[in-house]
Structures are given as structure tokens and as C-alpha cells.
Design an enzyme around this catalytic site. Structure first.
Site, short mmCIF file in Angstrom:
data_model
loop_
_atom_site.label_atom_id
_atom_site.label_comp_id
_atom_site.label_asym_id
_atom_site.label_seq_id
_atom_site.Cartn_x
_atom_site.Cartn_y
_atom_site.Cartn_z
N ASP A 110 0.84 -1.19 0.00
CA ASP A 110 0.00 0.00 0.00
C ASP A 110 0.88 1.24 0.00
O ASP A 110 1.88 1.31 0.72
CB ASP A 110 -0.91 0.00 1.23
CG ASP A 110 -2.02 1.02 1.11
OD1 ASP A 110 -2.70 1.05 0.07
OD2 ASP A 110 -2.21 1.81 2.05
N HIS A 138 -3.52 14.34 0.97
CA HIS A 138 -3.65 13.49 2.15
C HIS A 138 -2.40 13.56 3.02
O HIS A 138 -2.49 13.75 4.24
CB HIS A 138 -3.90 12.05 1.71
CG HIS A 138 -3.88 11.06 2.84
ND1 HIS A 138 -4.83 11.03 3.83
CD2 HIS A 138 -3.00 10.06 3.14
CE1 HIS A 138 -4.56 10.06 4.68
NE2 HIS A 138 -3.45 9.46 4.30
N GLU A 159 -9.93 4.33 4.51
CA GLU A 159 -9.06 4.99 3.54
C GLU A 159 -9.58 4.65 2.15
O GLU A 159 -9.54 3.49 1.74
CB GLU A 159 -7.60 4.55 3.71
CG GLU A 159 -6.97 5.12 4.96
CD GLU A 159 -5.45 4.96 5.01
OE1 GLU A 159 -4.83 5.68 5.80
OE2 GLU A 159 -4.92 4.14 4.27
N GLU A 178 -9.33 4.20 -1.48
CA GLU A 178 -8.18 3.95 -2.35
C GLU A 178 -8.60 3.22 -3.63
O GLU A 178 -9.75 2.78 -3.77
CB GLU A 178 -7.13 3.10 -1.63
CG GLU A 178 -6.62 3.71 -0.35
CD GLU A 178 -5.37 3.01 0.18
OE1 GLU A 178 -4.66 2.38 -0.64
OE2 GLU A 178 -5.11 3.09 1.39
N ASP A 221 -8.71 0.59 2.72
CA ASP A 221 -7.65 0.15 3.63
C ASP A 221 -8.03 0.58 5.04
O ASP A 221 -7.60 1.62 5.53
CB ASP A 221 -6.32 0.76 3.19
CG ASP A 221 -5.14 0.21 3.97
OD1 ASP A 221 -5.19 -0.97 4.34
OD2 ASP A 221 -4.18 0.96 4.20
N ARG A 251 -6.45 3.99 13.87
CA ARG A 251 -5.51 5.10 14.02
C ARG A 251 -4.82 5.12 15.39
O ARG A 251 -3.65 5.52 15.49
CB ARG A 251 -6.23 6.43 13.81
CG ARG A 251 -6.86 6.60 12.43
CD ARG A 251 -5.84 6.56 11.33
NE ARG A 251 -6.47 6.86 10.03
CZ ARG A 251 -5.85 6.75 8.86
NH1 ARG A 251 -4.59 6.34 8.83
NH2 ARG A 251 -6.48 7.02 7.74
N GLN A 298 -2.25 2.31 15.36
CA GLN A 298 -1.20 2.71 14.42
C GLN A 298 -0.28 3.77 15.03
O GLN A 298 0.94 3.70 14.90
CB GLN A 298 -1.85 3.25 13.13
CG GLN A 298 -0.86 3.70 12.08
CD GLN A 298 -1.56 4.30 10.86
OE1 GLN A 298 -2.78 4.36 10.79
NE2 GLN A 298 -0.78 4.76 9.91
N LYS A 342 -3.23 -1.81 10.56
CA LYS A 342 -3.67 -1.94 9.17
C LYS A 342 -4.01 -3.37 8.78
O LYS A 342 -4.83 -3.60 7.90
CB LYS A 342 -2.56 -1.45 8.23
CG LYS A 342 -2.21 0.02 8.35
CD LYS A 342 -3.20 0.87 7.58
CE LYS A 342 -2.68 2.29 7.44
NZ LYS A 342 -3.58 3.12 6.61
N THR A 344 -8.50 -5.47 4.71
CA THR A 344 -8.49 -4.56 3.57
C THR A 344 -9.59 -5.05 2.63
O THR A 344 -9.56 -6.20 2.18
CB THR A 344 -7.14 -4.58 2.83
OG1 THR A 344 -6.11 -4.19 3.74
CG2 THR A 344 -7.16 -3.64 1.64
N GLU A 388 -8.80 12.88 8.33
CA GLU A 388 -8.75 14.22 7.74
C GLU A 388 -10.09 14.96 7.87
O GLU A 388 -10.14 16.15 8.18
CB GLU A 388 -8.39 14.13 6.26
CG GLU A 388 -7.04 13.51 5.98
CD GLU A 388 -6.93 13.17 4.50
OE1 GLU A 388 -6.54 14.06 3.73
OE2 GLU A 388 -7.25 12.02 4.13
#
Length: 409
Positions: free
Chosen positions: A121, A128, A194, A196, A228, A232, A235, A248, A252, A356
């Protein structure tokens, strides 16, 4: 009045003959028999049965329970099969054979259409990366010094790539807030998305032999939407000094449909302008075709649209990512999947993650069922997308969806 054929699609159907994405399905009467299918409108064509019925030399290749054999067959086979499929669903003489091999999408079960070999990834959106930098380094540079010199990425877990519709169990792990004296263990309280795009490798490469940007189409078969999922809080505690790991690797999600690159020729676009020269293996200024793609993504939580990230704004292209991924001699395998990284645009409503959109929980989203900073149990996240196609028609990308269920820990 004769019944309308499933092949008589409404004008501008995003899943018309100009698209023809691949998937794998089973039927209610044969739940253990996986078949390679191609989407046409709101139906799935049994590709293997159609190939045998019409005497295709690729019949054995298409009568498979997975897309991997076709992926491994290479670009000539990809083009030949696509050309044949287009004829099968458009030439009137083929209708008697084809119509009886069509299944309504609502009557079948869709599966992960390929066996994932490796999963990588990337982190390719400047918007971002800048937002994340401003959130976590408010007094420093938003972008790290290496960001505009190479496509940053991490190796993920191939075994936890799941097909759209698979429930996502809230992960547990260690987390430590800045004010905490010691880490605690428990379910993630900052579960995120996420938005993607995933690129699927067909033709492998030899160990020790880099793949140049110009060979992108020789190796990459197609793409699909990808979510994904990211914890947080897990992480943030684990990724110093190395990269993402347990935050992560729990899941997925990918779409059950893989759109061939050839279906997206009209969506090719130039990537954003760069403000300095790249090293030769990443320099795409002289490439014959632009490396960017104009994909319009929509993200919804529980049916409420929260973001519309534009893929055309991505700083690093998929061809550059492939070149960088192999420049050290790493080999490609059939079924390799690499994600673009979170897609975000310059506007607030174009941000592809809750991190975000809520600025790490500071600004809650207002949803009909209540406020959200990060995902709650029971939330259903759905991503859809389309791209400009030939003669103004849209190319639809199969959706990817997932529902959050409580932690098993």
C-alpha cells in the site's frame, strides 16, 4: 410484446460493453462451484460457459474458479479475451447462446475474484500526506523530506484482503494517548477508512529485474476500489520507528469487480505538475501516455455521502509505484495487489479518510443517525466510483462496502 433482453441496456449504462469488469460468482443451486464472470448491465455472464458455447480457444482459461489463470496468461490473452467478450454481448447472432448464460446480479454470490499474492500500500496523495503532516506535526514541515522524491509505501497482509460485503471486526491492540502514563489494551476507538484504488498484477517479473514505467501495461491487468481500514490509535502507538502493522493488517476490503485497464483509456489524464526533476526511473515526463486516471470516488457512511475524493489529483501514478516497488529487484507475482494510498483532494469534502475529515476527531461529522468522529459498531461504509468512458459514457467501478462489527476480544 416480446420480453426485453438483458443485453438491451439503457443508454449510458456504466456497465455496458465498453466496461466488462471481471468477477467470480456462485449460484444458489451450485454454491460450491465458483465461476469466472463478466458484468454486463445488471447481469453476470458465465464467461467459461460462453467460451465453450461459442468455441473460443480461451475456453479452458475462462472456465476457472479464479481470475489468476487469465492474469498469468499475459497481455495478448487479455486483449483477445476482451475483444471476444465484447463481440459475444454485442453481436446479435450470439444472443441465443449468451442470454441463457446470464444471471441477475441479485441472484448470485460474489467472491474475491483472485488469489492475492503480495499486498503493498502506498501514500501517494499530496493532499492526504499534507493533511496528515499538519495534524501530527503542526509545528513542523507537513511533508517529510523524502515524500516528493519517491512513492512511500508499506507491505501489508495479503491474507486479510477480503471481498466487498465481508464484515470488518473492530480490531483490538495496544494504544496509548499522549497523556497516558502507560499503554492499554482493548478495541480500537479510532477506527477509520481509507478510500483507495487497488491495482492488480497479472504478468510476473523475474527476481533481480526492475520493471520500467513503460512496461506498466504488460504487467498490470486492471484495478478496483479498495478500502484500507485503519485503526488510528493502534497505528499511532506502534509505527515509531517502523511502519504500519497491526493498525492496518486486520482487514483490507476490495470490490468483487476488476475493471481492465483497457476500459479506462478515455480516463487517462496527466498527473499534477511537479516542481522539480525526478530521478530517471521515476521521470514520466517523456512517457507516451499520461499516467494519471480521472476516477470520481464517492464515500458514504450508512448511505450518507461524506466525501468525494478525486483520483486525478494523485501525485504519484500507478506506473511510478510499480517502478519503485521493483527498482531494488523485487519480483512481481501473479495476483500481487498494490493500493494507491488514500485519495484526497484540496477541498474538505474531497478528503478520503475520517482522520482528515474530522481533523483527528476535533470536528465531528453530522450524520442523520448522529455525530461521527471515527467509525462506530454497525456503521456501513460504501465506496463507489466512475470514470469518463468513450463517447461521453461513464465507466462504473464496482462498489466496495463493509460493516463494522464489535471486537472479538
Amino acid at each position: 410484446m416480446p420480453e426485453q433482453s438483458p443485453l438491451d441496456l439503457a443508454e449510458g449504462d456504466p456497465f455496458g460493453p465498453h466496461n466488462l469488469p471481471y468477477g467470480v460468482f456462485t449460484t444458489a443451486d451450485e454454491p460450491d462451484r465458483r465461476r469466472l464472470g463478466v458484468r454486463i448491465g445488471s447481469h453476470v455472464l458465465d464467461a467459461g460457459a460462453a467460451a465453450y458455447a461459442l468455441g473460443s480457444p480461451y475456453a479452458a482459461l475462462l472456465a476457472q474458479p479464479s481470475l489468476n489463470p487469465l492474469l498469468a496468461a499475459g497481455r495478448t490473452a487479455w486483449r483477445d479475451v476482451r475483444r471476444a467478450l465484447t463481440a459475444w454481448v454485442t453481436v446479435p447472432a450470439h444472443r441465443p447462446d449468451i442470454e441463457q448464460l446470464l444471471h441477475p446480479i441479485g441472484s448470485v454470490t460474489l467472491h474475491l475474484p483472485y488469489e492475492v499474492a503480495d499486498y503493498v500500500d502506498f501514500y501517494a496523495s499530496e493532499h492526504h500526506a499534507t493533511n496528515v503532516g499538519r495534524i501530527f506535526r503542526p509545528d513542523g514541515d507537513a511533508l517529510t523530506p523524502n515524500w516528493k522524491h519517491l512513492p512511500i509505501g508499506y507491505h501489508g497482509r495479503a491474507g486479510t484482503v477480503v471481498v466487498s460485503g465481508t464484515d470488518v471486526v473492530r480490531p483490538s491492540g495496544q494504544r496509548k494517548a499522549p497523556a497516558d502514563a502507560a499503554p492499554v489494551f482493548g478495541p480500537s476507538v479510532k477506527l477509520d477508512i481509507e478510500a483507495e484504488v487497488g491495482f492488480l498484477v497479472g504478468t510476473p517479473s523475474e527476481l533481480g529485474t526492475p520493471v520500467a514505467m513503460g512496461d506498466f501495461r504488460e504487467h498490470v491487468f486492471g484495478l478496483s476500489l479498495l478500502n484500507d481500514w485503519s485503526a488510528r490509535d493502534i497505528q499511532a502507538w506502534e509505527y515509531v520507528p517502523l511502519g504500519p502493522f497491526l493498525g492496518k493488517s486486520f482487514a483490507t476490503s476490495v470490490s468483487p469487480w476488476v475493471t481492465p485497464l483497457e476500459a479506462l483509456d478515455a480516463a487517462r489524464t496527466s498527473p499534477p505538475a511537479r516542481d522539480f526533476d525526478l530521478l530517471p526511473y521515476l521521470d514520466d515526463s517523456a512517457e507516451e501516455e499520461p499516467g494519471g486516471l480521472d476516477l470520481r470516488i464517492t464515500v458514504a457512511i450508512n448511505g450518507h455521502v461524506i466525501a468525494e475524493p478525486p483520483f486525478a489529483t494523485m501525485y504519484w501514478t500507478a506506473a511510478q509505484q510499480l517502478a519503485h516497488m521493483t527498482v531494488n529487484g523485487a519480483s512481481l507475482r501473479t495476483g500481487d495487489l498494490f493500493g494507491s494510498g488514500t485519495v484526497s483532494g484540496p477541498e474538505v469534502h474531497q478528503r478520503g479518510s475520517l482522520l482528515e475529515l474530522t481533523w483527528n476527531g476535533r470536528d465531528a461529522l453530522e450524520l442523520p443517525e448522529g455525530k461521527r468522529t471515527f467509525l462506530e459498531d454497525g456503521d456501513v461504509v460504501t465506496m463507489t466510483a466512475w470514470a469518463p468512458g468513450p463517447d461521453g459514457v461513464r465507466v462504473g467501478l464496482g462498489e466496495v462496502t463493509g460493516r463494522i462489527v464489535p471486537s472479538a476480544a
